[in-house]
Design a protein around this motif. Structure first.
Motif, PDB file in Angstrom:
ATOM      1  N   PHE A   1      44.059 -44.571   2.607  1.00  0.00           N
ATOM      2  CA  PHE A   1      44.739 -44.373   1.333  1.00  0.00           C
ATOM      3  C   PHE A   1      46.022 -45.206   1.305  1.00  0.00           C
ATOM      4  O   PHE A   1      46.627 -45.462   2.343  1.00  0.00           O
ATOM      5  N   ASP A   2      46.420 -45.599   0.118  1.00  0.00           N
ATOM      6  CA  ASP A   2      47.694 -46.291  -0.063  1.00  0.00           C
ATOM      7  C   ASP A   2      48.710 -45.283  -0.585  1.00  0.00           C
ATOM      8  O   ASP A   2      48.760 -44.989  -1.775  1.00  0.00           O
ATOM      9  N   HIS A   3      49.499 -44.743   0.329  1.00  0.00           N
ATOM     10  CA  HIS A   3      50.481 -43.730  -0.040  1.00  0.00           C
ATOM     11  C   HIS A   3      51.916 -44.220   0.137  1.00  0.00           C
ATOM     12  O   HIS A   3      52.839 -43.408   0.200  1.00  0.00           O
TER      13      HIS A   3
ATOM     14  N   ILE B   1      47.203 -35.279  -4.261  1.00  0.00           N
ATOM     15  CA  ILE B   1      48.019 -36.489  -4.248  1.00  0.00           C
ATOM     16  C   ILE B   1      47.128 -37.663  -4.628  1.00  0.00           C
ATOM     17  O   ILE B   1      46.153 -37.968  -3.933  1.00  0.00           O
ATOM     18  N   LYS B   2      47.438 -38.307  -5.733  1.00  0.00           N
ATOM     19  CA  LYS B   2      46.654 -39.448  -6.215  1.00  0.00           C
ATOM     20  C   LYS B   2      45.158 -39.127  -6.275  1.00  0.00           C
ATOM     21  O   LYS B   2      44.320 -39.847  -5.723  1.00  0.00           O
ATOM     22  N   ASP B   3      44.839 -38.015  -6.911  1.00  0.00           N
ATOM     23  CA  ASP B   3      43.451 -37.595  -7.168  1.00  0.00           C
ATOM     24  C   ASP B   3      42.684 -37.184  -5.914  1.00  0.00           C
ATOM     25  O   ASP B   3      41.460 -37.019  -5.958  1.00  0.00           O
ATOM     26  N   GLN B   4      43.370 -37.026  -4.787  1.00  0.00           N
ATOM     27  CA  GLN B   4      42.730 -36.557  -3.561  1.00  0.00           C
ATOM     28  C   GLN B   4      43.464 -35.309  -3.066  1.00  0.00           C
ATOM     29  O   GLN B   4      44.668 -35.161  -3.283  1.00  0.00           O
TER      30      GLN B   4
ATOM     31  N   LYS C   1      46.595 -39.087   6.741  1.00  0.00           N
ATOM     32  CA  LYS C   1      45.229 -39.546   7.002  1.00  0.00           C
ATOM     33  C   LYS C   1      44.297 -38.425   7.440  1.00  0.00           C
ATOM     34  O   LYS C   1      43.238 -38.211   6.848  1.00  0.00           O
ATOM     35  N   TRP C   2      44.663 -37.707   8.487  1.00  0.00           N
ATOM     36  CA  TRP C   2      43.786 -36.655   9.007  1.00  0.00           C
ATOM     37  C   TRP C   2      44.074 -35.299   8.374  1.00  0.00           C
ATOM     38  O   TRP C   2      43.677 -34.272   8.903  1.00  0.00           O
ATOM     39  N   GLN C   3      44.764 -35.312   7.220  1.00  0.00           N
ATOM     40  CA  GLN C   3      44.986 -34.078   6.460  1.00  0.00           C
ATOM     41  C   GLN C   3      44.038 -33.977   5.266  1.00  0.00           C
ATOM     42  O   GLN C   3      44.106 -32.996   4.522  1.00  0.00           O
ATOM     43  N   HIS C   4      43.184 -34.981   5.078  1.00  0.00           N
ATOM     44  CA  HIS C   4      42.296 -34.958   3.919  1.00  0.00           C
ATOM     45  C   HIS C   4      41.403 -33.725   3.968  1.00  0.00           C
ATOM     46  O   HIS C   4      40.883 -33.351   5.023  1.00  0.00           O
TER      47      HIS C   4
END
Length: 251
Positions: A20-22, A39-42, A241-244
């Motif tokens: 993701f680009d955060h 956050i940003k549709d995720q 990253k690994w919090q999705h």
């Protein structure tokens, strides 16, 4: 061999699906329970009492000016030929590597409390080990104290691979620890666990280090983070990253 290949392929799928680009995104969770946040549709799972800042580590450290931390953990993207080759083969699987001097330039010194432990995950390359002790720690104002080892195990509690010599792959990684202030810490500690199938998902060190600092309310900072922890401020390009949410199951 089939299982290893299956796990490796699954790890690659998860790695690529959580890019993701955060940059510029920051936030946190001040409650005492984990929260699911969009956050940003995720959707991402944000641990209790945690904060995160996405972007260049040096820039994010400057944003934290005025804050002091008792335990700082860093997992730098060490420059190495293998990652450079990997980048040529698959751009998605690479990350921005840093030279030792650039890591040393990160303004960490201003963020340390009077008594602070700094733990740096390090490869087994002699050049990187020397860089932590002789370049990075001195520039950060940190005194080298100890080297711990993370031994990677398989499910039957045997080492992940054979112990080698020279440039051969080893079943362990080093944790080089320095200090500021009056702290006593044992050397040559062995931490053993079965590694996560997720790439660069190292075990958290905060609880292992907490008992060596005599402070009631410890403050934790993680640099180059790829996941979040309770009661911790995490910074880097990929702290979410690994919090999705796709990586978690509701119970």
């Amino acid at each position: 061999m089939y299982n290893k290949l299956l796990i490796r392929n699954l790890s690659q799928v998860y790695f690529e699906s959580t890019i993701f680009d955060h940059v510029g995104v920051s936030g946190g969770n001040n409650s005492d329970k984990p929260l699911k946040c969009k956050i940003k549709d995720q959707y991402f799972l944000i641990p209790e009492q945690s904060r995160f800042f996405c972007g260049d580590v040096s820039e994010q450290c400057r944003k934290l000016d005025g804050n002091k931390y008792d335990i700082i953990v860093a997992d730098p993207p060490w420059w190495n030929k293998y990652i450079r080759r990997l980048k040529g083969a698959n751009e998605k699987l690479s990350y921005s590597m840093m030279y030792n001097e650039d890591i040393a330039d990160i303004p960490v010194k201003e963020l340390m409390s009077k008594n602070c432990l700094v733990a740096v995950w390090c490869t087994n390359a002699p050049s990187n080990i020397s860089a932590v002790k002789d370049i990075i720690f001195p520039q950060w104002g940190v005194e080298y104290t100890a080297t711990w080892y993370w031994l990677k195990l398989i499910i039957d509690m045997k080492p992940l691979c054979q112990f080698g010599s020279g440039c051969k792959k080893q079943p362990y990684e080093r944790i080089i620890i320095g200090k500021v202030g009056n702290i006593e810490l044992p050397d040559d500690v062995l931490v053993a666990s079965i590694p996560s199938a997720l790439h660069s998902h190292k075990p958290p060190l905060q609880e292992l280090l907490t008992k060596f600092i005599k402070t009631n309310e410890l403050r934790f900072l993680e640099l180059f983070a790829r996941y979040l922890l309770p009661n911790t401020t995490s910074i880097g390009f990929e702290p979410l990253k690994w919090q999705h949410i796709s990586l978690y199951e509701e119970t």
